[in-house]
Design a protein around this motif. Sequence first.
Motif, short mmCIF file in Angstrom:
data_model
loop_
_atom_site.label_atom_id
_atom_site.label_comp_id
_atom_site.label_asym_id
_atom_site.label_seq_id
_atom_site.Cartn_x
_atom_site.Cartn_y
_atom_site.Cartn_z
N HIS A 122 0.86 -1.19 0.00
CA HIS A 122 0.00 0.00 0.00
C HIS A 122 0.89 1.24 0.00
O HIS A 122 1.44 1.61 1.05
N CYS A 123 1.05 1.87 -1.15
CA CYS A 123 1.84 3.10 -1.24
C CYS A 123 0.92 4.31 -1.13
O CYS A 123 -0.29 4.21 -1.35
N GLY A 124 1.51 5.46 -0.81
CA GLY A 124 0.72 6.65 -0.60
C GLY A 124 -0.24 6.50 0.57
O GLY A 124 -1.30 7.12 0.58
N SER A 125 0.13 5.69 1.55
CA SER A 125 -0.75 5.38 2.68
C SER A 125 -0.02 5.61 3.99
O SER A 125 1.22 5.72 4.03
N VAL A 126 -0.78 5.65 5.07
CA VAL A 126 -0.21 5.86 6.39
C VAL A 126 -0.96 5.02 7.40
O VAL A 126 -2.15 4.70 7.20
N LEU A 127 -0.29 4.63 8.44
CA LEU A 127 -0.92 3.90 9.53
C LEU A 127 -1.66 4.88 10.43
O LEU A 127 -1.06 5.80 10.99
N ARG A 128 -2.94 4.70 10.57
CA ARG A 128 -3.73 5.58 11.45
C ARG A 128 -3.75 5.09 12.89
O ARG A 128 -3.73 5.87 13.82
N GLU A 129 -3.80 3.77 13.04
CA GLU A 129 -3.99 3.24 14.39
C GLU A 129 -3.59 1.77 14.44
O GLU A 129 -3.81 1.03 13.49
N ALA A 130 -3.03 1.39 15.56
CA ALA A 130 -2.84 -0.03 15.87
C ALA A 130 -3.94 -0.41 16.86
O ALA A 130 -3.93 0.03 18.01
N GLN A 131 -4.91 -1.20 16.40
CA GLN A 131 -5.98 -1.65 17.29
C GLN A 131 -5.47 -2.80 18.12
O GLN A 131 -4.70 -3.65 17.65
N GLY A 132 -5.90 -2.84 19.37
CA GLY A 132 -5.38 -3.86 20.28
C GLY A 132 -6.44 -4.60 21.03
O GLY A 132 -7.62 -4.21 21.07
N GLY A 133 -6.02 -5.69 21.66
CA GLY A 133 -6.87 -6.50 22.51
C GLY A 133 -6.09 -6.94 23.72
O GLY A 133 -5.07 -6.33 24.08
N ILE A 134 -6.50 -8.00 24.35
CA ILE A 134 -5.87 -8.44 25.58
C ILE A 134 -4.43 -8.86 25.38
O ILE A 134 -3.59 -8.75 26.29
N ASP A 135 -4.09 -9.34 24.18
CA ASP A 135 -2.72 -9.77 23.90
C ASP A 135 -1.94 -8.75 23.07
O ASP A 135 -0.89 -9.07 22.52
N GLY A 136 -2.45 -7.53 22.97
CA GLY A 136 -1.78 -6.52 22.18
C GLY A 136 -2.41 -6.34 20.82
O GLY A 136 -3.62 -6.48 20.64
N VAL A 137 -1.57 -6.04 19.83
CA VAL A 137 -2.04 -5.70 18.49
C VAL A 137 -2.92 -6.81 17.92
O VAL A 137 -2.58 -8.00 17.99
N ARG A 138 -4.05 -6.39 17.33
CA ARG A 138 -4.90 -7.34 16.60
C ARG A 138 -5.22 -6.85 15.20
O ARG A 138 -5.73 -7.64 14.38
#
Length: 528
Positions: free
Chosen positions: A238-254
């Motif tokens: 995915h070019c021309g893109s950016v990470l908005r958020e790392a969604q997480g749960g009980i074990d961290g990133v999901r």
Amino acid sequence: MSDEFTGHDPYAINRKLPGADQHFDLVVVGAGPAGLAAALEGAALGASVLLVDEHPVAGAQMGNDVPYWFGGRMTGAVQTKDRMIEQVFMAQPLFEQAMEAGVELQLGVYAWGLWRNHANLAALPEPMLGLADEERSWTVGFKAIVLATGARDLALSFTGWDQPGVMGAQGLHALLTRYDAFAGRRIVILGTGDLAIATARLALGRGLEVAAMIETAAAPVGDLAEMAALKLAGVAVHCGSVLREAQGGIDGVRAAVIAPLGGGEAETIACDTICLAIDMVPAIELLDAAGGRIVTDPARGGHVPQARAGLALPGIFLAGDCAGLGLNEAQAAAEGRAAARRALGHDPDGAPLRPEPVTAVDRLAYREAWLRALVAASDDRVIVCQCEEVSRADLLDVQPPNYLERGEKMRARSLATLLEDGPPDQEQVKRLTRACMGVCQARRCREQVGMLLAMASNLPMAQAPRAGWRAPVRPVALGVLADWAEDQAMKDGWDVWFGIPTQWTPYRDIGTEREEQHRRALGGNMHL
């Protein structure tokens, strides 16, 4: 009248410091390609050689992301250091070759300080390297030392980055290769440069699923043929893109939530790990603490030794990524061998170990593009310094973390008020906000704090402020450092190291009869 001091102060520190616990002709710090090659070359030349490497690091150090950004994605196996020493040893066949050549190999040992006599320090009996493990600390003397300390991860913040599963490329590489202890299965990689490509290839080779590679630039910045091969292997790019958020749960990133730059529909990519492979940072800690000159070079990785490789200070030599990024493993090994020869007095007048590159990549520009995109995609409540819980807003407002009281004068303070007195000073901002003062020793925030200060001050990235390193450059327990054999003369003087008799004499009284009156009035030998 001579200015030379001919008397004797029994409480001066001179000649009180003990000598080193061990001595070698050549000490090599770091057992990567450059360090291993340096150690083997030194042994081949008949020198006594010590090769030190901090891996395997203790589980607690890993939890603090030292020396790499492990991101909490290691298995429980790392808690058993004896097993990890065996694993690390077996993962590198050259260790056995080095031991057979007579190299003394110390694994799981941290180099936390490097000292030599110079203009502001003249009390050392010899140049010394400070070493420690979880049980004790000791010193090593040397005729020459080669620093082959490599590089560490570049960390940039975004919403959700302060949870398990967000890590760096160096941390991932170590867990997959040296430790065989990576706990993730499906990863998203930030970046498409050489580091990101190598990270993706390694992950795929170890049976992991690379869900996507994210790039802020309009097209991949690395080798196009390599990127095409990754796409054929099923990696979405995915070019021309950016990470908005790392969604997480009980074990961290999901999941990773990405979106086009400038806005647009977001996409959620399921994953358990987000790996930042945007860039690395040369590990200059020991050289900086020893007084080496540090400059800014966008092509070599930002803040780097002025010496490109080879001799950096009397008796101190550099090889590999710590002298600047851009070498492959074969080139790093060749540089390590050459540094060892130079350190042992062979070929002293030879050509520079690392000539100027024909073409140079501006690594700082790439980092800046990523940081600006991540800043634009998140709000200022994002934590920048995880250890001290300093947000981006608090950093730029020069406020302490929320657990400290903020008075009226403090609330009126900001970066703008500091800039009235001159350019931003990261050391000053660190003291005022506690950003970069945590147990990771700023490995997760040092570069981005400097970059954010430069951006807010309208400075080019090449002028971003830098915080220096001081020993200990690794987190070492005080109980471990306190295990130090001192002779009686030094023990007797501890309460007067800052009570030298003459320092309390007014300048106007020096050389007069009143000088002795001051000495008598303050108690003779100045014991407190």
